[in-house]
Design an enzyme around this catalytic site. Sequence first.
Site, PDB file in Angstrom:
ATOM      1  NE  ARG A 196      -1.511   8.797  -4.593  1.00  0.00           N
ATOM      2  CZ  ARG A 196      -0.326   8.942  -3.995  1.00  0.00           C
ATOM      3  NH1 ARG A 196       0.304   7.868  -3.502  1.00  0.00           N
ATOM      4  NH2 ARG A 196       0.222  10.126  -3.878  1.00  0.00           N
ATOM      5  CG  LEU A 201      -2.010  -1.002   1.391  1.00  0.00           C
ATOM      6  CD1 LEU A 201      -2.733  -0.795   2.719  1.00  0.00           C
ATOM      7  CD2 LEU A 201      -2.989  -0.938   0.233  1.00  0.00           C
ATOM      8  CG  ASP A 202       0.540   4.316  -2.900  1.00  0.00           C
ATOM      9  OD1 ASP A 202       1.347   3.467  -3.324  1.00  0.00           O
ATOM     10  OD2 ASP A 202      -0.270   4.922  -3.635  1.00  0.00           O
ATOM     11  NE  ARG A 203       5.880   7.935   5.185  1.00  0.00           N
ATOM     12  CZ  ARG A 203       7.001   8.591   5.454  1.00  0.00           C
ATOM     13  NH1 ARG A 203       7.845   8.853   4.475  1.00  0.00           N
ATOM     14  NH2 ARG A 203       7.280   8.963   6.685  1.00  0.00           N
TER      15      ARG A 203
END
Length: 418
Positions: free
Chosen positions: A336, A230-232
């Site tokens: 995104r 997962l992205d930060r």
Amino acid sequence: MSRRVRKPLAKKSVRDAGKRAGPKRASDKRGSDKPAFDKRDGERGPVRSTAGKFPPRRPAPEFSRSAKPFREARPEPVRDEKPAPPPLPTKVQTVVVTADENNMRVDRFLEHRFPGLSFSHIQRIVRKGELRINGKRADSKDRLEEGQSVRIPPLKLDAPKAGGELSEAATKTLDELRKMILFEDADVMVLNKPAGLAVQGGSGMTKHVDQMLEAMRDAKGQKPRLVHRLDRETSGCLLIAKTRFAATALTGSFRHRSARKIYWALVAGVPKPKQGRISTYLAKDESEEDSIMRVAAHGDEGAAHAVTYYAVVEASAQKLAWVSLKPVTGRTHQLRAHMAHIDHAIVGDPKYFNKENWDLPGGMQKRLHLLARRIVIPHPRGGFIDVTAPLPPHMLQSWNLLGLEADRFDPIENAPEE
């Protein structure tokens, strides 16, 4: 909240699944031919599509809203009868890729050959160019081929801590991890990763999930393994394998797209149509300061096909919309980049929010409003893991400010699986 369903799915073809849902076809001006998927409101508007048809694949598990939660006893822990792993090389050595290791990623190859080798150590030797394939520098994501020669530098493995001898810092880390757990059994763990916590290390990164999992090493020196990312700044469901057996099975499920993921996001504006399919090619643009995914053309260097289904769950005064997302592929920053591509960027996104003269409504935090809401994946020992994550504090605050009802029906559950 978590559910694990033992009942296996009936084997149905993709065609049969389509007949059951009974979707009608809708085409946009560009000739896209995809089904609208909201059974409840009956909207069958055109869908967004910027690429051709998707190839057929195996049927995927359904998201069952009526499935009963799994309440049986936990499975017995795996008893690993394999011999002890080979010692780490203390000098440079060259090994040959076997048939079983064909098409294996470089980092997975090293983990397979040398169990317990830390992710940070693997990244360090790759970054320094100490690991070479047929004499050439390698990247950790490169795929190996049978018969290739791999140059391996001297390696170092931290000695595992004996049971009950955790340091004060490790004990604190273990407590943090325990508070994140949404689901756990002998093979699998699902964490509710908070926004701001990185999954893996990077330049200047001192704390991340992979490093925190060191506190969970067992007596044999094995630690739980990451099976996806997962992205930060993205919060929500993060799947962890506690055994090698589970890691292999879960990684295979992601590779064969048997895992189903649902994300929630707050976006600028209200997408039209309210349900659709986004299909593009994405490629990475890198600079010294940052990297970003851009929409690319088929055939561009590094371009990969990416497909996302979206559905508007609820709108707020036509300025903001709560959108549910189902990624079919798993490209870096896919959701995104896709939402920015259709001009409805995710609120608080520092990389892809590109709307000029757009002010954040009062009282809302300028943080990424993206949640890995739900994951459904076959359990390595049968049945399914079905876990849901709650809204993180900053998103819950926004939902309350906008009067959005988090328990509304989510139409993305009826979206196609390809």
